[in-house]
Design a protein around this motif. Structure first.
Motif, PDB file in Angstrom:
ATOM      1  N   ALA A 148       0.827  -1.309   0.017  1.00  0.00           N
ATOM      2  CA  ALA A 148      -0.024   0.056   0.044  1.00  0.00           C
ATOM      3  C   ALA A 148       0.752   1.227  -0.177  1.00  0.00           C
ATOM      4  O   ALA A 148       0.495   2.123  -0.848  1.00  0.00           O
ATOM      5  CB  ALA A 148      -1.059   0.269   1.212  1.00  0.00           C
ATOM      6  N   ILE A 149       2.263   1.260   0.783  1.00  0.00           N
ATOM      7  CA  ILE A 149       2.719   2.523   0.802  1.00  0.00           C
ATOM      8  C   ILE A 149       3.462   2.633  -0.386  1.00  0.00           C
ATOM      9  O   ILE A 149       3.564   3.838  -1.017  1.00  0.00           O
ATOM     10  CB  ILE A 149       3.875   2.231   1.898  1.00  0.00           C
ATOM     11  N   GLY A 156       4.006   4.423   7.318  1.00  0.00           N
ATOM     12  CA  GLY A 156       2.576   4.361   6.668  1.00  0.00           C
ATOM     13  C   GLY A 156       1.532   5.400   7.120  1.00  0.00           C
ATOM     14  O   GLY A 156       0.877   5.952   6.273  1.00  0.00           O
ATOM     15  N   MET A 157       1.466   5.464   8.476  1.00  0.00           N
ATOM     16  CA  MET A 157       0.560   6.227   9.178  1.00  0.00           C
ATOM     17  C   MET A 157       0.816   7.797   9.178  1.00  0.00           C
ATOM     18  O   MET A 157       0.117   8.502   9.551  1.00  0.00           O
ATOM     19  CB  MET A 157       0.244   5.994  10.540  1.00  0.00           C
ATOM     20  N   THR A 158       1.934   7.977   8.531  1.00  0.00           N
ATOM     21  CA  THR A 158       2.260   9.458   8.102  1.00  0.00           C
ATOM     22  C   THR A 158       1.684   9.826   6.882  1.00  0.00           C
ATOM     23  O   THR A 158       1.794  10.902   6.494  1.00  0.00           O
ATOM     24  CB  THR A 158       4.060   9.696   8.196  1.00  0.00           C
ATOM     25  N   GLU A 175      -6.355   7.141   5.730  1.00  0.00           N
ATOM     26  CA  GLU A 175      -7.835   6.949   5.619  1.00  0.00           C
ATOM     27  C   GLU A 175      -8.133   5.812   4.937  1.00  0.00           C
ATOM     28  O   GLU A 175      -9.330   5.325   5.477  1.00  0.00           O
ATOM     29  CB  GLU A 175      -8.019   7.973   4.051  1.00  0.00           C
ATOM     30  N   VAL A 176      -7.412   5.069   4.270  1.00  0.00           N
ATOM     31  CA  VAL A 176      -7.843   3.715   3.950  1.00  0.00           C
ATOM     32  C   VAL A 176      -7.917   2.582   5.132  1.00  0.00           C
ATOM     33  O   VAL A 176      -8.938   1.988   5.000  1.00  0.00           O
ATOM     34  CB  VAL A 176      -6.870   3.132   2.580  1.00  0.00           C
ATOM     35  N   VAL A 177      -6.813   2.636   5.784  1.00  0.00           N
ATOM     36  CA  VAL A 177      -6.962   1.581   6.739  1.00  0.00           C
ATOM     37  C   VAL A 177      -7.863   1.907   7.855  1.00  0.00           C
ATOM     38  O   VAL A 177      -8.352   0.821   8.557  1.00  0.00           O
ATOM     39  CB  VAL A 177      -5.406   1.405   7.698  1.00  0.00           C
ATOM     40  N   GLY A 188      -3.064   0.419  15.015  1.00  0.00           N
ATOM     41  CA  GLY A 188      -2.819   1.716  15.463  1.00  0.00           C
ATOM     42  C   GLY A 188      -4.014   2.068  16.265  1.00  0.00           C
ATOM     43  O   GLY A 188      -5.397   1.826  16.247  1.00  0.00           O
ATOM     44  N   ALA A 189      -3.585   3.087  17.394  1.00  0.00           N
ATOM     45  CA  ALA A 189      -4.529   3.425  18.143  1.00  0.00           C
ATOM     46  C   ALA A 189      -4.196   5.017  18.617  1.00  0.00           C
ATOM     47  O   ALA A 189      -3.075   5.337  18.656  1.00  0.00           O
ATOM     48  CB  ALA A 189      -4.909   2.704  19.487  1.00  0.00           C
ATOM     49  N   LEU A 190      -5.125   5.789  18.844  1.00  0.00           N
ATOM     50  CA  LEU A 190      -5.016   7.302  19.148  1.00  0.00           C
ATOM     51  C   LEU A 190      -5.974   7.546  20.109  1.00  0.00           C
ATOM     52  O   LEU A 190      -7.035   7.662  20.140  1.00  0.00           O
ATOM     53  CB  LEU A 190      -5.063   7.908  17.880  1.00  0.00           C
TER      54      LEU A 190
END
Length: 423
Positions: free
Chosen positions: A63-64, A175-177, A183-185, A241-243
């Motif tokens: 994906a990246i 990837g999360m940057t 958006e996709v994940v 991932g978690a925020l």
């Protein structure tokens, strides 16, 4: 007696709750890691450098590269290879000559975990799966994943297709940057419109149950997605991932036993996140454009403020706050001209004596060389002329004095008529 028993019970419950906050998570998975998504600091790890089979978590890297090297609006004509992927594996059953956009293939790969979509993406980006695998490994090394070897873009089993929990965390952290990746994940459902070969696909659903809102058994309120992975040999893998309250975490659980829909992998992931959020908090240390220090320019009394190039915070426990250190280093030989935002130094942060971050310090303003304007030149020329006139005056007057002195010293010759001699 009853009152004492109640008080004692309350005290024991309090002590247990405190100890549970600070106790490390009890993760049964063979490999696991918890990482701060900003700094990359490892908060917990268990055999995180052991090489294992990643299964479909491989698609994080695919994906990246799809986002970095592709145009998501491109229309991709499906070749013969995507339809040849392993039967029974996750796919959307692409047909040769079918046309989809690269974006549609990306969603199908990351949500439905479509192995055929991964092959189609690889061939579109690099021409072949083999060439795409080379690109995957090159990018992995650049991101710090030193123990990873990708053979294909989807993670279908190959004995040489391996990675580690730590490497997966590093790849996911990057990837999360990417806004499109995030958006996709974090998308639960997606629809691919009717194509030239097939009707609407309205069943595309994210396999990561942490972000499902309707299933409380698996969902986690702070989850922001990423990717699941399962094969018989790889077992259950989950990169998540978690925020929460500005703190973002990346977790990886690998080789968890159980069938492909086992809840064990989700339970372990939630326990990792709860440990991270309860035991650590973000300590803001620096704000972008904050004046960090002021230096005097050599050979003058002019001063320049040095600004922080970026925001920076460190995820630490309360016990670690006193162990945070910092030092400032100014580059040697600073001199004009200086541009605004020119790097003039660094501020380094350390935790328990080990450097964790170095941040550039930038000039707050520009400092130019002395102006060489026509007015200044004329002023210099006038002074040069005045000095020349003074010098010529001194020279002429000196010559006059010498000439006068010589006349005074020369004997006067005259005829002494009386004696017939010349004096």
């Amino acid at each position: 007696m009853k009152k004492k028993f109640i008080l004692l019970t309350a005290f024991i419950v309090f002590i247990c709750s405190i100890s549970s906050i600070w106790a490390e998570p009890n993760v049964s998975s063979p490999s696991a890691i918890l990482m701060d998504a900003k700094s990359g600091r490892v908060l917990y790890e268990k055999d995180a450098d052991i090489k294992r089979f990643p299964a479909s978590t491989t698609k994080i890297m695919t994906a990246i590269l799809c986002i970095e090297h592709g145009n998501l609006d491109d229309v991709v004509t499906i070749g013969t290879n995507p339809s040849l992927v392993e039967r029974g594996s996750s796919q959307i059953y692409l047909i040769p000559e079918e046309k989809l956009t690269l974006e549609q293939l990306l969603y199908a790969m990351m949500l439905e975990s479509a192995n055929d979509a991964a092959v189609a993406i690889a061939e579109h980006i690099s021409g072949s799966v083999e060439e795409f695998a080379k690109l995957m490994n090159k990018r992995a090394k650049e991101l710090g994943a030193q123990n990873t070897n990708f053979v294909n873009p989807n993670g279908l089993h190959d004995d040489n297709h391996v990675t580690t929990a730590k490497d997966l965390a590093l790849i996911a952290k990057y990837g999360m940057t990417l806004p499109k990746f995030r958006e996709v994940v974090n998308t639960v459902k997606y629809t691919i419109p009717e194509t030239n070969k097939q009707p609407v696909r309205d069943y595309i659903t994210n396999t990561n149950k942490l972000i499902w809102k309707s299933n409380k058994k698996y969902s986690y309120e702070y989850a922001i997605g990423i990717k699941t992975g399962y094969t018989v040999k790889a077992k259950n893998n989950l990169v998540a991932g978690a925020l929460k309250d500005g703190t973002e975490l990346i977790s990886v659980v690998m080789a968890e036993n159980g069938i492909s829909d086992s809840s064990n992998v989700y339970t372990a992931t939630k326990e990792l996140f709860e440990y991270g959020f309860s035991s650590y908090s973000n300590k803001n240390l620096l704000t972008k454009d904050q004046v960090v220090t002021t230096v005097t320019l050599p050979g003058s009394d002019e001063k320049v403020n040095l600004l922080a190039a970026e925001d920076y915070g460190l995820l630490v426990s309360n016990e670690e706050i006193p162990k945070i250190g910092s030092s400032i280093n100014i580059i040697d030989g600073i001199k004009k001209p200086i541009e605004k935002n020119q790097v003039l130094g660094f501020i380094s942060y350390s935790l328990d004596g080990k450097e964790v971050k170095k941040i550039e310090l930038l000039s707050a303003e520009e400092f130019l060389m002395p102006e060489k304007s026509p007015k200044r030149f004329l002023k210099w020329l006038l002074w040069a002329f005045i000095l020349y006139i003074l010098w010529r005056t001194v020279v002429v007057y000196s010559r006059y004095l010498r000439k006068k002195r010589r006349k005074r010293e020369t004997p006067v010759l005259f005829m002494n008529r009386r004696r017939g001699r010349i004096w």
